[in-house]
Design a protein around this motif. Structure first.
Motif, PDB file in Angstrom:
ATOM      1  N   UNK A 103       0.820  -0.975  -0.045  1.00  0.00           N
ATOM      2  CA  UNK A 103      -0.066  -0.155  -0.170  1.00  0.00           C
ATOM      3  C   UNK A 103       0.950   1.229   0.140  1.00  0.00           C
ATOM      4  N   UNK A 104       0.635   2.059  -1.071  1.00  0.00           N
ATOM      5  CA  UNK A 104       1.390   3.334  -0.928  1.00  0.00           C
ATOM      6  C   UNK A 104       0.449   4.433  -1.307  1.00  0.00           C
ATOM      7  N   UNK A 105       0.902   5.624  -0.595  1.00  0.00           N
ATOM      8  CA  UNK A 105       0.123   6.791  -0.617  1.00  0.00           C
ATOM      9  C   UNK A 105       1.120   8.021  -0.672  1.00  0.00           C
ATOM     10  N   UNK A 106       0.849   8.716  -1.661  1.00  0.00           N
ATOM     11  CA  UNK A 106       1.505  10.086  -1.971  1.00  0.00           C
ATOM     12  C   UNK A 106       0.556  11.274  -2.081  1.00  0.00           C
ATOM     13  N   UNK A 107       1.217  12.223  -1.298  1.00  0.00           N
ATOM     14  CA  UNK A 107       0.510  13.424  -1.547  1.00  0.00           C
ATOM     15  C   UNK A 107       1.652  14.715  -1.623  1.00  0.00           C
ATOM     16  N   UNK A 108       1.781  15.243  -2.655  1.00  0.00           N
ATOM     17  CA  UNK A 108       2.715  16.295  -2.780  1.00  0.00           C
ATOM     18  C   UNK A 108       2.429  17.682  -2.097  1.00  0.00           C
ATOM     19  N   UNK A 109       3.565  18.064  -1.621  1.00  0.00           N
ATOM     20  CA  UNK A 109       3.560  19.248  -0.693  1.00  0.00           C
ATOM     21  C   UNK A 109       3.054  20.596  -1.255  1.00  0.00           C
ATOM     22  N   UNK A 110       3.053  20.529  -2.529  1.00  0.00           N
ATOM     23  CA  UNK A 110       2.390  21.870  -3.175  1.00  0.00           C
ATOM     24  C   UNK A 110       0.887  21.641  -3.508  1.00  0.00           C
ATOM     25  N   UNK A 111       0.456  20.422  -3.187  1.00  0.00           N
ATOM     26  CA  UNK A 111      -0.980  20.173  -3.182  1.00  0.00           C
ATOM     27  C   UNK A 111      -1.507  19.911  -4.612  1.00  0.00           C
ATOM     28  N   UNK A 112      -0.586  19.650  -5.537  1.00  0.00           N
ATOM     29  CA  UNK A 112      -0.702  19.522  -6.914  1.00  0.00           C
ATOM     30  C   UNK A 112      -1.290  18.116  -7.161  1.00  0.00           C
ATOM     31  N   UNK A 113      -0.679  16.961  -6.713  1.00  0.00           N
ATOM     32  CA  UNK A 113      -1.034  15.798  -7.055  1.00  0.00           C
ATOM     33  C   UNK A 113      -1.121  14.700  -5.855  1.00  0.00           C
ATOM     34  N   UNK A 114      -2.030  13.527  -5.899  1.00  0.00           N
ATOM     35  CA  UNK A 114      -1.922  12.513  -4.673  1.00  0.00           C
ATOM     36  C   UNK A 114      -2.310  11.271  -5.515  1.00  0.00           C
ATOM     37  N   UNK A 115      -1.880  10.246  -4.948  1.00  0.00           N
ATOM     38  CA  UNK A 115      -1.975   8.983  -5.329  1.00  0.00           C
ATOM     39  C   UNK A 115      -2.140   7.968  -4.345  1.00  0.00           C
ATOM     40  N   UNK A 116      -2.900   6.973  -4.427  1.00  0.00           N
ATOM     41  CA  UNK A 116      -3.128   6.072  -3.727  1.00  0.00           C
ATOM     42  C   UNK A 116      -3.263   4.531  -4.173  1.00  0.00           C
ATOM     43  N   UNK A 117      -2.397   3.569  -4.139  1.00  0.00           N
ATOM     44  CA  UNK A 117      -2.412   2.363  -4.640  1.00  0.00           C
ATOM     45  C   UNK A 117      -2.406   1.147  -3.528  1.00  0.00           C
ATOM     46  N   UNK A 118      -3.052   0.039  -3.710  1.00  0.00           N
ATOM     47  CA  UNK A 118      -2.977  -0.937  -2.535  1.00  0.00           C
ATOM     48  C   UNK A 118      -3.482  -2.279  -3.493  1.00  0.00           C
ATOM     49  N   UNK A 119      -2.565  -3.293  -3.017  1.00  0.00           N
ATOM     50  CA  UNK A 119      -2.857  -4.566  -3.799  1.00  0.00           C
ATOM     51  C   UNK A 119      -1.868  -5.601  -3.213  1.00  0.00           C
ATOM     52  N   UNK A 120      -2.119  -6.718  -3.794  1.00  0.00           N
ATOM     53  CA  UNK A 120      -1.315  -8.054  -3.670  1.00  0.00           C
ATOM     54  C   UNK A 120      -1.005  -8.569  -4.973  1.00  0.00           C
ATOM     55  N   UNK A 121       0.172  -9.273  -4.486  1.00  0.00           N
ATOM     56  CA  UNK A 121       0.643 -10.166  -5.656  1.00  0.00           C
ATOM     57  C   UNK A 121      -0.265 -11.146  -6.078  1.00  0.00           C
TER      58      UNK A 121
END
Length: 222
Positions: A103-121
């Motif tokens: 599970x990976x979540x990314x939030x940009x400091x400038x508020x420009x982009x965000x991403x969240x992905x979760x999964x299993x092999x």
């Protein structure tokens, strides 16, 4: 997809579909090749990318256009586009993982982009436009040369990924969100849908800067 690409790029199609994606990359022990030290820096990174082609000296070239790079490394965000290729935006990452779950979540400091992905092999997504895991692997392996926005508006920084070993696994995704690809001003509703996810781990590799690609000044995707 073509509407978000600056000249000279155009979408590289696979069975009539343009292919975009997000690479979530953990880099370890990164250091200049000439460094006498064995230690290096570690960072979490995200690169939004679109498979593209363009013409150069009468030949069609293939690679990826990277409209945005994000990193949790202050050094990368300061040096990117100056000391090494590619402008990097500073971002916050949260990563939770086990042997087969991620599970990976990314939030940009400038508020420009965000991403969240979760999964299993797991097993390959049978509804993918790619016929198999192997066909998807071969397609993305050919996209090792990437161009991203430089500080100069009429140039693109070139960076090539050179892998010493290439191995992918299918990732069955349970959650996926991307503010970039969900932006209805760039991608009208119904024009973008999730296809598949690939997992790579333990890959020995090097990054090599490539000559900048110059073009007439245009308005670029953010």
């Amino acid at each position: 997809m073509a509407s978000v690409l600056p000249a000279p790029f155009r979408p590289q199609l696979y069975h009539g579909y343009a292919i975009g994606g997000i690479c979530l990359i953990r880099l370890k022990h990164v250091r200049p090749k000439f460094s006498p030290f064995q230690w290096g820096i570690r960072s979490e990174n995200a690169a939004h990318r679109i498979a593209v082609e363009w013409d150069s000296e009468g030949q069609t070239q293939h690679g990826v256009y990277i409209p945005r790079r994000d990193t949790n490394s202050v050094l990368n965000s300061l040096a990117g586009g100056r000391i090494f290729p590619g402008v990097h935006h500073h971002a916050h990452f949260e990563a939770v993982e086990s042997e087969n779950d991620f599970s990976v979540t990314m939030t940009s400091r400038d508020g420009g982009e965000s991403v969240h992905v979760a999964g299993s092999v797991g097993t390959w997504n049978a509804s993918s436009v790619f016929e198999s895991l192997d066909s998807a692997s071969k397609f993305f392996e050919l996209g090792s040369l990437g161009y991203s926005d430089a500080h100069a508006s009429s140039k693109f920084d070139g960076l090539e990924l050179c892998c010493k070993n290439w191995n992918v696994e299918a990732l069955e995704v349970s959650e996926v969100r991307s503010s970039y690809f969900e932006n209805s001003k760039m991608f009208p509703p119904g024009t973008v849908e999730f296809d598949c996810a690939l997992l790579m781990r333990g890959i020995e590799h090097e990054w090599h800067g490539r000559p900048n690609l110059c073009c007439p000044e245009t308005t670029k995707a953010r």
